[in-house]
Design a protein around this motif. Structure first.
Motif, PDB file in Angstrom:
ATOM      1  N   ALA A 212       0.863  -1.176   0.000  1.00  0.00           N
ATOM      2  CA  ALA A 212       0.000   0.000   0.000  1.00  0.00           C
ATOM      3  C   ALA A 212       0.899   1.224   0.000  1.00  0.00           C
ATOM      4  CB  ALA A 212      -0.914   0.016   1.225  1.00  0.00           C
ATOM      5  N   GLU A 213       0.422   2.306  -0.618  1.00  0.00           N
ATOM      6  CA  GLU A 213       1.265   3.496  -0.735  1.00  0.00           C
ATOM      7  C   GLU A 213       1.620   4.080   0.629  1.00  0.00           C
ATOM      8  OE1 GLU A 213      -0.105   6.415  -3.438  1.00  0.00           O
ATOM      9  OE2 GLU A 213      -0.351   5.018  -5.105  1.00  0.00           O
ATOM     10  N   ASP A 214       0.724   3.950   1.606  1.00  0.00           N
ATOM     11  CA  ASP A 214       1.033   4.469   2.940  1.00  0.00           C
ATOM     12  C   ASP A 214       1.795   3.454   3.794  1.00  0.00           C
ATOM     13  OD1 ASP A 214      -0.867   2.571   3.486  1.00  0.00           O
ATOM     14  OD2 ASP A 214      -2.279   3.934   4.473  1.00  0.00           O
ATOM     15  N   ARG A 215       2.147   2.322   3.197  1.00  0.00           N
ATOM     16  CA  ARG A 215       2.933   1.256   3.847  1.00  0.00           C
ATOM     17  C   ARG A 215       2.226   0.680   5.080  1.00  0.00           C
ATOM     18  NH1 ARG A 215       9.249   3.136   2.996  1.00  0.00           N
ATOM     19  NH2 ARG A 215       9.016   3.537   0.768  1.00  0.00           N
ATOM     20  N   SER A 216       0.897   0.780   5.074  1.00  0.00           N
ATOM     21  CA  SER A 216       0.131   0.171   6.160  1.00  0.00           C
ATOM     22  C   SER A 216      -0.021  -1.332   5.963  1.00  0.00           C
ATOM     23  CB  SER A 216      -1.260   0.811   6.245  1.00  0.00           C
ATOM     24  OG  SER A 216      -1.970   0.621   5.031  1.00  0.00           O
ATOM     25  N   ARG A 217       0.285  -1.824   4.768  1.00  0.00           N
ATOM     26  CA  ARG A 217       0.228  -3.246   4.474  1.00  0.00           C
ATOM     27  C   ARG A 217       1.499  -3.647   3.750  1.00  0.00           C
ATOM     28  NH1 ARG A 217      -4.218  -6.029   4.979  1.00  0.00           N
ATOM     29  NH2 ARG A 217      -3.669  -7.472   3.309  1.00  0.00           N
ATOM     30  N   ALA A 218       1.834  -4.912   3.837  1.00  0.00           N
ATOM     31  CA  ALA A 218       3.014  -5.437   3.147  1.00  0.00           C
ATOM     32  C   ALA A 218       2.666  -6.798   2.561  1.00  0.00           C
ATOM     33  CB  ALA A 218       4.199  -5.558   4.105  1.00  0.00           C
ATOM     34  N   ALA A 219       3.392  -7.168   1.525  1.00  0.00           N
ATOM     35  CA  ALA A 219       3.202  -8.473   0.889  1.00  0.00           C
ATOM     36  C   ALA A 219       4.497  -9.263   1.000  1.00  0.00           C
ATOM     37  CB  ALA A 219       2.803  -8.308  -0.574  1.00  0.00           C
ATOM     38  N   ILE A 220       4.361 -10.539   1.310  1.00  0.00           N
ATOM     39  CA  ILE A 220       5.508 -11.445   1.318  1.00  0.00           C
ATOM     40  C   ILE A 220       5.450 -12.254   0.035  1.00  0.00           C
ATOM     41  CG2 ILE A 220       6.631 -13.380   2.479  1.00  0.00           C
ATOM     42  CD1 ILE A 220       5.530 -12.306   5.092  1.00  0.00           C
ATOM     43  N   VAL A 221       6.472 -12.116  -0.780  1.00  0.00           N
ATOM     44  CA  VAL A 221       6.515 -12.749  -2.093  1.00  0.00           C
ATOM     45  C   VAL A 221       7.462 -13.944  -2.044  1.00  0.00           C
ATOM     46  CG1 VAL A 221       6.981 -12.385  -4.550  1.00  0.00           C
ATOM     47  CG2 VAL A 221       6.136 -10.496  -3.151  1.00  0.00           C
ATOM     48  N   THR A 222       7.005 -15.096  -2.483  1.00  0.00           N
ATOM     49  CA  THR A 222       7.842 -16.301  -2.508  1.00  0.00           C
ATOM     50  C   THR A 222       7.978 -16.884  -3.909  1.00  0.00           C
ATOM     51  OG1 THR A 222       5.908 -17.624  -1.906  1.00  0.00           O
ATOM     52  CG2 THR A 222       7.355 -16.919  -0.111  1.00  0.00           C
ATOM     53  N   ASP A 223       7.287 -16.297  -4.890  1.00  0.00           N
ATOM     54  CA  ASP A 223       7.435 -16.769  -6.260  1.00  0.00           C
ATOM     55  C   ASP A 223       8.882 -16.570  -6.706  1.00  0.00           C
ATOM     56  OD1 ASP A 223       6.414 -17.493  -9.039  1.00  0.00           O
ATOM     57  OD2 ASP A 223       7.248 -15.493  -9.383  1.00  0.00           O
ATOM     58  N   PRO A 224       9.599 -17.630  -7.136  1.00  0.00           N
ATOM     59  CA  PRO A 224      11.033 -17.508  -7.436  1.00  0.00           C
ATOM     60  C   PRO A 224      11.353 -16.461  -8.497  1.00  0.00           C
ATOM     61  CG  PRO A 224      10.401 -19.823  -7.294  1.00  0.00           C
ATOM     62  CD  PRO A 224       9.128 -19.028  -7.267  1.00  0.00           C
ATOM     63  N   THR A 225      10.523 -16.370  -9.539  1.00  0.00           N
ATOM     64  CA  THR A 225      10.794 -15.407 -10.608  1.00  0.00           C
ATOM     65  C   THR A 225      10.671 -13.974 -10.096  1.00  0.00           C
ATOM     66  OG1 THR A 225       9.966 -16.969 -12.264  1.00  0.00           O
ATOM     67  CG2 THR A 225      10.108 -14.656 -12.911  1.00  0.00           C
ATOM     68  N   THR A 226       9.630 -13.722  -9.297  1.00  0.00           N
ATOM     69  CA  THR A 226       9.431 -12.377  -8.765  1.00  0.00           C
ATOM     70  C   THR A 226      10.538 -12.010  -7.781  1.00  0.00           C
ATOM     71  OG1 THR A 226       7.048 -12.701  -8.988  1.00  0.00           O
ATOM     72  CG2 THR A 226       7.786 -10.840  -7.657  1.00  0.00           C
ATOM     73  N   VAL A 227      10.929 -12.944  -6.918  1.00  0.00           N
ATOM     74  CA  VAL A 227      12.005 -12.679  -5.960  1.00  0.00           C
ATOM     75  C   VAL A 227      13.310 -12.394  -6.707  1.00  0.00           C
ATOM     76  CG1 VAL A 227      13.410 -13.629  -4.094  1.00  0.00           C
ATOM     77  CG2 VAL A 227      10.937 -14.014  -4.110  1.00  0.00           C
ATOM     78  N   ALA A 228      13.588 -13.184  -7.759  1.00  0.00           N
ATOM     79  CA  ALA A 228      14.810 -12.957  -8.542  1.00  0.00           C
ATOM     80  C   ALA A 228      14.793 -11.576  -9.192  1.00  0.00           C
ATOM     81  CB  ALA A 228      14.952 -14.043  -9.603  1.00  0.00           C
ATOM     82  N   TYR A 229      13.626 -11.136  -9.652  1.00  0.00           N
ATOM     83  CA  TYR A 229      13.493  -9.803 -10.245  1.00  0.00           C
ATOM     84  C   TYR A 229      13.811  -8.720  -9.211  1.00  0.00           C
ATOM     85  CZ  TYR A 229      11.040  -5.662 -12.039  1.00  0.00           C
ATOM     86  OH  TYR A 229      10.719  -4.390 -12.432  1.00  0.00           O
ATOM     87  N   LEU A 230      13.271  -8.869  -8.013  1.00  0.00           N
ATOM     88  CA  LEU A 230      13.518  -7.886  -6.954  1.00  0.00           C
ATOM     89  C   LEU A 230      14.993  -7.866  -6.551  1.00  0.00           C
ATOM     90  CD1 LEU A 230      10.365  -8.636  -4.771  1.00  0.00           C
ATOM     91  CD2 LEU A 230      10.747  -6.584  -6.145  1.00  0.00           C
ATOM     92  N   VAL A 231      15.616  -9.048  -6.468  1.00  0.00           N
ATOM     93  CA  VAL A 231      17.032  -9.125  -6.108  1.00  0.00           C
ATOM     94  C   VAL A 231      17.895  -8.468  -7.179  1.00  0.00           C
ATOM     95  CG1 VAL A 231      18.976 -10.693  -5.765  1.00  0.00           C
ATOM     96  CG2 VAL A 231      16.793 -11.153  -4.638  1.00  0.00           C
ATOM     97  N   ALA A 232      17.557  -8.685  -8.442  1.00  0.00           N
ATOM     98  CA  ALA A 232      18.342  -8.091  -9.534  1.00  0.00           C
ATOM     99  C   ALA A 232      18.332  -6.571  -9.449  1.00  0.00           C
ATOM    100  CB  ALA A 232      17.796  -8.554 -10.885  1.00  0.00           C
ATOM    101  N   HIS A 233      17.181  -5.978  -9.131  1.00  0.00           N
ATOM    102  CA  HIS A 233      17.106  -4.526  -8.996  1.00  0.00           C
ATOM    103  C   HIS A 233      17.878  -4.059  -7.765  1.00  0.00           C
ATOM    104  CE1 HIS A 233      14.339  -2.994 -12.119  1.00  0.00           C
ATOM    105  NE2 HIS A 233      13.959  -4.254 -12.172  1.00  0.00           N
ATOM    106  N   LEU A 234      17.802  -4.810  -6.685  1.00  0.00           N
ATOM    107  CA  LEU A 234      18.540  -4.427  -5.485  1.00  0.00           C
ATOM    108  C   LEU A 234      20.050  -4.501  -5.735  1.00  0.00           C
ATOM    109  CD1 LEU A 234      17.500  -5.454  -1.894  1.00  0.00           C
ATOM    110  CD2 LEU A 234      19.865  -5.034  -2.487  1.00  0.00           C
TER     111      LEU A 234
END
Length: 311
Positions: A212-234
């Motif tokens: 959520a834009e106000d960061r009142s909620r968070a999502a935990i992502v475990t899909d390998p492709t999505t996690v790899a995408y996030l790691v690549a950007h980091l």
């Protein structure tokens, strides 16, 4: 309009750059209008002037990351939105198979602010190899203090820990002390003065992102492709960042003087002559500067020093 300039627009931009950064004011080609709309060309009365593409890249990158977070949030909410309809359907036809179209999206687990703290604690406790974090904006010392126990436990277990901050965090002396406590135990911290999204990654198997834009909620992502995408950007952001050590410990005055001379374009030999030092002594100070800025080469070091001098 697409996110990136197409081949004709790139060619026209390169023409402007090779021509000294300008195009004639009477040039009204469609590619010129598109470049102006993107911000790659400005249009004063005297003609079109090329602008630095990095600003466009930063803006589009931030927009894409925000769009990705919104899509993940939508994916999290969609099963709940459709659940009443699914119940009505299944009352007549029986329940769907677990892998059928009505099954919830895999790999995304949403939580409110209270629930996410518990899940993050569980992920910290289960982490065995590597913890990565990008912490944009000001990070209050009390928030760092709350996670200090978890981070020190990770380091005690031998987990590699890398945390990315923005300069705003380092303006707070209390936050600086918290960062120093982690680095003293083996954590790596870097600083990047660019926009990026908050993300925590555990063993490259699970990632926590805002939902959520106000960061009142968070999502935990475990899909390998999505996690790899996030790691690549980091990892990309980490490569452009500078070590936080330069903010934690003041350099020796001689090191500062040598850095200023290098930023002006002097060679190591010229610096040694100017300061009356041996080249070996200067080389030692340059080595410390390279460690401080995370520079692999003298060219990379000069780029950092020049940017800091004119920033």
């Amino acid at each position: 309009m697409t996110d990136e300039p197409g081949p004709p627009e790139r060619a026209r931009y390169l023409t402007a750059v090779r021509g000294g950064g300008r195009l004639c004011p009477e040039d009204l080609a469609p590619t010129v209008a598109a470049l102006v709309a993107r911000g790659l060309l400005t249009s004063p009365a005297t003609g079109y002037t090329a602008a630095n593409p990095r600003a466009l890249g930063d803006r589009i990158g931030a927009e894409l990351r925000t769009r990705a977070v919104r899509l993940l949030l939508h994916a999290e909410r969609l099963p709940g939105t459709l659940r009443p309809l699914a119940h009505a359907y299944e009352a007549l036809h029986g329940p769907s198979e677990p892998d059928g179209p009505g099954h919830a999206v895999r790999g995304v687990d949403g939580h409110d602010a209270t629930g996410i703290r518990g899940r993050i604690s569980e992920l910290h406790a289960a982490c065995k190899v590597e913890f990565l974090a990008a912490q944009p904006g000001h990070c209050p010392a009390d928030r760092l203090q709350k996670t200090l126990t978890h981070d020190l436990a990770l380091l005690a277990r031998g987990c590699s820990t890398r945390i990315l901050h923005q300069p705003a965090t380092l303006d707070d002396p209390a936050a600086l002390r918290q960062i120093a406590l982690r680095t003293q135990q083996g954590a790596q911290a870097r600083v990047l003065a660019e926009p990026y999204e908050r993300v925590l990654v555990f063993d490259r198997a699970a990632a926590v992102i805002p939902a959520a834009e106000d960061r009142s909620r968070a999502a935990i992502v475990t899909d390998p492709t999505t996690v790899a995408y996030l790691v690549a950007h980091l990892e990309r952001d980490w490569a452009r960042a500078t070590p936080a050590d330069r903010h934690l410990n003041a350099p020796h005055p001689t090191t500062v003087r040598i850095g200023r001379l290098l930023a002006r374009g002097l060679t190591q030999r010229a610096v040694a002559t100017r300061l009356g030092l041996s080249e070996r002594t200067v080389a030692g100070h340059v080595s410390r500067l390279r460690d401080r800025y995370g520079a692999q080469t003298l060219f990379h070091l000069g780029w950092h020093l020049h940017g800091e001098r004119h920033g």
